[in-house]
Scaffold this active site. Structure first.
Site, PDB file in Angstrom:
ATOM      1  N   HIS A  44      36.933   9.189  29.417  1.00 56.58           N
ATOM      2  CA  HIS A  44      37.388   9.902  30.609  1.00 56.58           C
ATOM      3  C   HIS A  44      36.865  11.339  30.647  1.00 56.58           C
ATOM      4  CE1 HIS A  44      39.910   6.607  31.770  1.00 56.58           C
ATOM      5  NE2 HIS A  44      40.628   6.662  30.657  1.00 56.58           N
ATOM      6  N   HIS A  64      36.795  -3.395  30.229  1.00 57.45           N
ATOM      7  CA  HIS A  64      37.799  -2.383  30.562  1.00 57.45           C
ATOM      8  C   HIS A  64      37.176  -0.986  30.590  1.00 57.45           C
ATOM      9  CE1 HIS A  64      41.844  -0.871  31.194  1.00 57.45           C
ATOM     10  NE2 HIS A  64      41.448   0.164  30.472  1.00 57.45           N
ATOM     11  N   HIS A 111      42.907   3.332  36.983  1.00 57.96           N
ATOM     12  CA  HIS A 111      42.923   1.909  37.334  1.00 57.96           C
ATOM     13  C   HIS A 111      43.083   1.716  38.841  1.00 57.96           C
ATOM     14  CE1 HIS A 111      44.432   0.955  32.983  1.00 57.96           C
ATOM     15  NE2 HIS A 111      43.211   1.446  33.014  1.00 57.96           N
ATOM     16  N   ASP A 136      37.273   1.611  33.711  1.00 57.14           N
ATOM     17  CA  ASP A 136      37.601   3.039  33.643  1.00 57.14           C
ATOM     18  C   ASP A 136      36.485   3.898  34.229  1.00 57.14           C
ATOM     19  OD1 ASP A 136      40.093   2.713  32.497  1.00 57.14           O
ATOM     20  OD2 ASP A 136      39.419   3.079  30.447  1.00 57.14           O
TER      21      ASP A 136
END
Length: 250
Positions: free
Chosen positions: A231, A204, A49, A208
């Site tokens: 991720h 969101h 973030h 990311d």
């Protein structure tokens, strides 16, 4: 957490050590991104973030982030608090350090990343794997700093009930402010504070992605469409894109 001005490239420090952002490597991507340098002597978790805020505001030089503890705080669950802090430093933005130089399609497990040159602008799109009619699956960003700060950055962390149960069993996320997270359950969407928007989970995921791409100087100039990004998948796809010559320094 302290954010302050410095000379040269963006730096991150913890435990009396510090390093330039380009020296770090992603070493863990379980539910968040953990980076380290110097064989693990300097290791910081949950960086995505903060890195997204730097990328979204075009900050590649002039900022130092000093962490007290093993990870960066989740704060508001998005990147708004980071943007507010960084904006106070009044650092002059610069451009990305990376660009897409040829078309490529990279598959990492169930995730897929499609890259293409586009004349030198940022164009990122994510498509979620969620099959939930209450949720919009697609979000897109064209590199505008104000759009990032006021539309992308406020998007809160989201989780399913199964995710929350798993975190609870492992003793994680015990001190999260309820206003910083959205929980997707079969019977309801649970949130506190700001109203929930149907595209918030996709925004969101886009946040990311922006943060994970920043580690190598991105998000790059060019078009990237990410299907089911995560991720771990993004870190792997980024390495492959560089190795295959689809991404190169500006």
């Amino acid at each position: 957490m302290v954010v302050r001005r410095c000379d040269g490239p963006v730096r991150i420090g913890a435990n009396g050590l510090e390093a330039c952002i380009h020296q770090f490597e992603a070493v863990s991507t379980e539910r968040a991104t953990t980076i380290e340098v110097e064989g693990g002597a300097l290791r910081v978790a949950t960086v995505e973030h903060a890195l997204a805020a730097l990328a979204g505001l075009g900050i590649y030089e002039g900022a130092m982030l000093v962490v007290e503890g093993p990870e960066m705080p989740i704060l508001d669950g998005g990147a708004s608090a980071w943007c507010d802090a960084i904006a106070q430093l009044a650092i002059v933005p610069t451009g990305p350090r990376l660009r897409v130089v040829r078309e490529a399609a990279i598959a990492v497990g169930m995730s897929r990343y499609e890259l293409a040159p586009n004349g030198g602008t940022i164009d990122l799109e994510v498509c979620l794997e969620l099959q939930d009619p209450r949720v919009d699956r697609v979000a897109r960003w064209h590199g505008d700093k104000d759009d990032f700060r006021f539309r992308i950055a406020p998007a809160r962390t989201f989780a399913t009930v199964r995710d929350v149960e798993d975190l609870a069993r492992r003793g994680l996320a015990r001190y999260v402010d309820p206003r910083s997270v959205v929980v997707l359950a079969e019977d309801a969407i649970h949130f506190s504070g700001r109203p929930f928007c149907a595209d918030e989970p996709a925004r969101h995921k886009l946040l990311d992605l922006i943060g994970d791409l920043y580690l190598r100087g991105g998000p790059p100039l060019g078009r990237i469409r990410a299907l089911r990004p995560g991720h771990a998948a993004t870190a792997r796809a980024l390495r492959l894109a560089v190795e295959q010559g689809a991404l190169a320094p500006v």
